[in-house]
Design a protein around this motif. Structure first.
Motif, short mmCIF file in Angstrom:
data_model
loop_
_atom_site.label_atom_id
_atom_site.label_comp_id
_atom_site.label_asym_id
_atom_site.label_seq_id
_atom_site.Cartn_x
_atom_site.Cartn_y
_atom_site.Cartn_z
N ALA A 129 30.86 12.94 -44.32
CA ALA A 129 29.53 13.23 -43.77
C ALA A 129 28.43 12.63 -44.62
O ALA A 129 27.31 12.39 -44.13
CB ALA A 129 29.32 14.74 -43.65
N GLU A 130 28.74 12.34 -45.89
CA GLU A 130 27.73 11.79 -46.80
C GLU A 130 28.01 10.33 -47.17
O GLU A 130 27.19 9.70 -47.84
CB GLU A 130 27.67 12.62 -48.09
N SER A 131 29.15 9.78 -46.75
CA SER A 131 29.58 8.48 -47.25
C SER A 131 29.31 7.30 -46.34
O SER A 131 29.43 6.16 -46.76
CB SER A 131 31.09 8.52 -47.56
N LEU A 132 28.99 7.55 -45.08
CA LEU A 132 28.82 6.45 -44.14
C LEU A 132 27.57 5.65 -44.44
O LEU A 132 26.52 6.21 -44.74
CB LEU A 132 28.74 6.97 -42.71
N ALA A 133 27.70 4.33 -44.32
CA ALA A 133 26.51 3.48 -44.37
C ALA A 133 25.75 3.63 -43.06
O ALA A 133 26.29 4.08 -42.06
CB ALA A 133 26.93 2.02 -44.57
#
Length: 374
Positions: free
Chosen positions: A301-305
Motif C-alpha cells: 500500500a505504501e510501495s507503489l510508484a
C-alpha cells in the motif's frame, strides 16, 4: 431492483462499524482533523459522507452569521473578511469521539443505501435542495458522491430541467434505467467496508444482486498554494488520493459472469480453477531477472510508484482507486505468497476479468511475489 430491506441489520452494522473505527483511532489521538477523516476508512464514500455533513454544518454556521439584521453582510469588505474567516475555520476541523461516532454511523448507512438503491438515495438528495437552486446544490455536493454518482451528476448544468424538482426526479430514475448495466458491482463497493467489519448483503437485502463494473475518475494532487486560500471543502477531493494529476479515462464496460452475490467476507485459498497457481508463479518468477525490480518490498500500500498505482487502478481495478487501496492493504495482511494469491484469486481474478497474459497483471503479481519471496 426489488428489495426487502433489513433496517435493523443496517442499524446494528453501522453502530458496530463506527464503534470499531472510533475505538481504533481515538486510542492514540484525542481528536480528529479534516484530513484524518479523508483517510479514515478504506471506503472513500463513507469518509466523504462525513465531510459532506461537516460542509452542511459549515454552511449553516455561515447562514446564522448572515441572518443578523443589524450588520451589512453585503458590504464587499465584510464579505471578503467573512469568506476568509470561514475558509480558515474549515481548515481547523477538530472532532472528538462522542461527536464523530454518530456522524460515522449515519455515513455508513448512507453509503450502504447509495450502493444498493441509488435512485431513492439521490432522489432524496434532490429534495434537500433549496427551492429553485437544484443546480447550485448539485455543483456544491457532487464531489461528495463517490458511488453510482453517474446516476445524478449528469444533471449538473442541464438547462432543460429548469427549476422543476419533479423533472429532476424523473430524470434520475430514467438515467438509472439506461446506465444500470454499467454501474459498479454492489459487492465490490461494499467490500471496501470489509477490513473493519464484513457486510452481509444477503442479510440486508434478503436477495442476490448482479451488476457490472464502472470506471471511476482519479483525482489530482493537491495544489498547496491554492489550499492556503480556499476552504477545506474546496480542496478535500484532491487531497484524498495520491494517484497523480491524470485526465480521466473514458468509461469502458467489463462483463462479469453471473454468480449469486455472497457475503463480502471471503475465505482464502491457495488456488482456484479460475485463478493463478502460486507454485507455478513462484517457479516462473524465480527463474527470471527483472531489471530495477529486485529487493524485498515493505507494505504494498505504501510501495507503489505513481505510474504503477495509476496503471493498476485503470487496467486491473477498473478505475476504482478505492478498491486498489483495499486490495493492497488486504494483501499486506497475508502471511505468505500462497495466501496472498489465494486472496487475489477469490476476490479479483474472475470478478474483474484479469488475464494471465496481461502485462499489468504479471507486474502486479510480481510485486506480490517480491513482498513475500525475494
Amino acid at each position: 431492483m426489488t428489495t426487502q430491506i433489513n433496517s435493523n441489520y443496517l442499524e446494528k452494522y453501522s453502530e458496530d462499524y463506527a464503534a470499531i473505527v472510533c475505538g481504533q483511532f481515538f486510542s492514540s489521538k484525542p481528536y480528529m482533523t479534516g484530513q484524518d477523516i479523508v483517510q479514515l476508512t478504506n471506503s472513500a464514500q463513507v469518509n466523504f459522507f462525513i465531510i459532506k455533513r461537516l460542509f452542511e454544518l459549515w454552511q449553516d454556521e455561515l447562514a446564522k452569521l448572515k441572518s443578523n439584521p443589524y450588520f451589512d453582510y453585503r458590504d464587499i469588505t465584510v464579505h471578503e473578511a467573512l469568506t476568509d474567516f470561514m475558509n480558515v475555520l474549515s481548515r481547523r476541523i477538530k472532532i472528538e469521539k462522542e461527536q464523530l461516532q454518530p456522524l460515522l454511523e449515519t455515513s455508513i448507512r448512507q453509503a450502504v443505501e447509495v450502493a444498493t438503491d441509488p435512485v431513492s438515495f439521490y432522489q432524496n438528495e434532490i429534495s434537500k435542495a433549496p427551492v429553485g437552486q437544484i443546480n447550485e446544490f448539485l455543483r456544491d455536493n457532487k464531489k461528495y458522491y463517490k458511488w453510482h454518482s453517474q446516476t445524478i451528476t449528469f444533471l449538473v448544468d442541464k438547462a432543460g430541467f429548469g427549476h422543476d424538482e419533479s423533472a429532476y426526479l424523473r430524470a434520475i430514475a430514467a438515467n438509472y434505467q439506461a446506465i444500470q448495466g454499467s454501474l459498479e458491482s454492489v459487492n465490490l463497493l461494499l467490500a471496501t467496508l470489509g477490513d473493519i467489519k464484513p457486510f452481509d448483503l444477503d442479510a440486508y437485502l434478503g436477495q442476490n444482486a448482479q451488476e457490472q463494473i464502472l470506471v471511476s475518475d482519479s483525482m489530482p494532487e493537491p495544489n498547496r498554494e491554492q489550499e492556503s486560500k480556499s476552504s477545506f471543502f474546496d480542496q478535500v477531493e484532491i487531497n484524498a488520493t495520491g494517484i497523480g494529476d491524470v485526465a480521466p479515462e473514458p468509461v469502458r464496460m467489463v462483463e462479469v459472469k453471473p454468480e449469486p452475490a455472497k457475503t463480502v467476507h471471503v475465505t482464502h485459498s491457495n488456488a482456484t480453477s479460475n485463478g493463478f497457481d502460486p507454485y507455478n508463479l513462484k517457479a516462473k518468477f524465480e527463474t527470471l531477472s527483472y531489471k530495477g525490480m529486485k529487493g524485498i518490498l515493505g507494505e504494498l500500500a505504501e510501495s507503489l510508484a505513481i505510474n504503477q498505482r495509476f496503471m493498476f487502478t485503470k487496467e486491473l481495478f477498473d478505475g476504482n482507486a478505492d478498491l486498489l487501496k483495499h486490495a493492497l492493504k488486504s494483501i499486506d495482511k497475508c502471511h505468505s505468497f500462497e495466501e496472498a494469491i489465494g486472496l487475489v484469486n477469490s476476490r479479483y481474478v474472475e470478478e474483474l476479468g484479469w488475464k494471465s497474459d496481461s502485462e499489468s497483471v504479471q507486474e502486479f503479481l510480481l510485486l506480490v511475489y517480491r513482498k513475500f519471496e525475494v
